[in-house]
Design a protein around this motif. Structure first.
Motif, short mmCIF file in Angstrom:
data_model
loop_
_atom_site.label_atom_id
_atom_site.label_comp_id
_atom_site.label_asym_id
_atom_site.label_seq_id
_atom_site.Cartn_x
_atom_site.Cartn_y
_atom_site.Cartn_z
N ALA A 57 28.24 29.36 47.58
CA ALA A 57 28.30 27.91 47.44
C ALA A 57 27.09 27.35 48.20
O ALA A 57 26.70 27.90 49.23
CB ALA A 57 29.59 27.35 48.02
N VAL A 58 26.52 26.27 47.69
CA VAL A 58 25.28 25.73 48.29
C VAL A 58 25.48 25.25 49.72
O VAL A 58 24.54 25.28 50.51
CB VAL A 58 24.66 24.61 47.43
CG1 VAL A 58 24.17 25.14 46.10
CG2 VAL A 58 25.62 23.46 47.24
N ASP A 90 26.41 30.25 41.72
CA ASP A 90 27.04 29.18 42.50
C ASP A 90 28.45 29.00 41.94
O ASP A 90 28.61 28.65 40.77
CB ASP A 90 26.22 27.90 42.37
CG ASP A 90 26.77 26.73 43.18
OD1 ASP A 90 27.94 26.80 43.62
OD2 ASP A 90 26.04 25.74 43.35
N MET A 91 29.45 29.21 42.75
CA MET A 91 30.84 29.18 42.30
C MET A 91 31.37 27.77 42.05
O MET A 91 32.51 27.61 41.62
CB MET A 91 31.75 29.90 43.30
CG MET A 91 31.49 31.39 43.39
SD MET A 91 31.97 32.28 41.89
CE MET A 91 30.39 32.80 41.25
N GLU A 92 30.53 26.78 42.29
CA GLU A 92 30.98 25.40 42.09
C GLU A 92 30.26 24.70 40.94
O GLU A 92 30.47 23.52 40.71
CB GLU A 92 30.80 24.61 43.38
CG GLU A 92 31.68 25.15 44.49
CD GLU A 92 31.57 24.39 45.79
OE1 GLU A 92 30.51 23.75 46.04
OE2 GLU A 92 32.53 24.43 46.57
N PRO A 97 32.96 28.15 38.50
CA PRO A 97 34.40 27.95 38.74
C PRO A 97 35.30 28.90 37.94
O PRO A 97 36.30 29.39 38.47
CB PRO A 97 34.61 26.49 38.32
CG PRO A 97 33.28 25.84 38.56
CD PRO A 97 32.27 26.90 38.18
N ALA A 98 34.95 29.18 36.71
CA ALA A 98 35.76 30.11 35.90
C ALA A 98 35.69 31.52 36.48
O ALA A 98 36.71 32.23 36.54
CB ALA A 98 35.28 30.11 34.45
N PRO A 109 30.39 33.87 51.86
CA PRO A 109 30.05 34.53 50.61
C PRO A 109 31.04 35.64 50.28
O PRO A 109 31.62 36.26 51.17
CB PRO A 109 28.66 35.12 50.88
CG PRO A 109 28.65 35.37 52.36
CD PRO A 109 29.52 34.29 52.96
N THR A 110 31.21 35.87 49.00
CA THR A 110 31.94 37.03 48.50
C THR A 110 30.99 37.75 47.56
O THR A 110 30.40 37.12 46.68
CB THR A 110 33.23 36.64 47.76
OG1 THR A 110 34.09 35.93 48.65
CG2 THR A 110 33.96 37.87 47.25
#
Length: 142
Positions: A57-58, A90-92, A97-98, A109-110
Motif C-alpha cells: 500500500a502506498v 498496490d492492494m488499494e 483489492p480483488a 507488506p505481504t
C-alpha cells in the motif's frame, strides 16, 4: 539585464544536464514487471516459474523501506530476476483489492510466491532484510 541572462543560461545548462543523465535505478535489485496478475500467471506457466508478488500500500512505511533497501540489493535482484516473475501490486488500486481479498492480505507488506495455477506456495509478512528474504525463498530456487 546581463545578470538575468547569465542566470537563465546557467539554469538552462544545469537542467539540461539532468535530462541526459542515464537512469541507473534499474541496474541493480529486483526488476518488477508491468503486468496484470493474469498476464503474470500466463507468463509463469510459459516460463515454468513462480510469481513473486509484493502486495503493498502506498502509505505503508515498511513497504517503502523494502523498496529502498532489500529490493535494491544486487544479490537479491540477481536471484529474483532469474528465478521469478516479479510483480508489485498496490492492494488499494486497480486489480489490487480483488487480489487482496482472494489471498487474504491483512497486513502490509505481504509477499507471496504463487504458482502458475494461482496457488500460494509461500507467504512472507512484514519487512525483511536481504539475507532473510533470500533465506525465505531458497527452497523455491532451481
Amino acid at each position: 539585464m546581463k545578470y538575468f541572462s547569465l542566470v537563465a543560461i546557467i539554469f538552462a545548462l544545469i537542467t539540461s544536464s539532468f535530462i541526459w543523465m542515464p537512469n541507473e535505478e534499474k541496474t541493480e535489485g529486483i526488476q518488477f514487471e508491468s503486468l496484470t496478475f493474469e498476464e503474470a500467471l500466463k507468463k509463469a506457466k510459459k516460463e515454468d516459474k513462480l510469481i513473486f508478488l509484493d502486495a503493498y500500500a502506498v502509505w505503508c512505511g515498511p513497504c517503502k523501506m523494502l523498496d529502498r533497501t532489500t529490493f535494491k540489493n544486487k544479490e537479491v535482484g540477481d536471484v529474483f530476476n532469474e528465478n521469478f516473475i516479479n510483480l508489485k501490486i498496490d492492494m488499494e488500486k486497480g486489480e489490487g483489492p480483488a487480489i487482496a481479498r482472494k489471498y487474504q492480505v491483512r497486513a502490509y507488506p505481504t509477499m507471496f510466491l504463487i504458482n502458475a495455477n494461482g496457488k500460494v506456495e509461500k507467504r512472507i509478512l512484514g519487512f525483511v532484510k536481504d539475507e532473510q528474504l533470500l533465506s525465505e525463498v531458497e527452497n523455491f530456487i532451481d
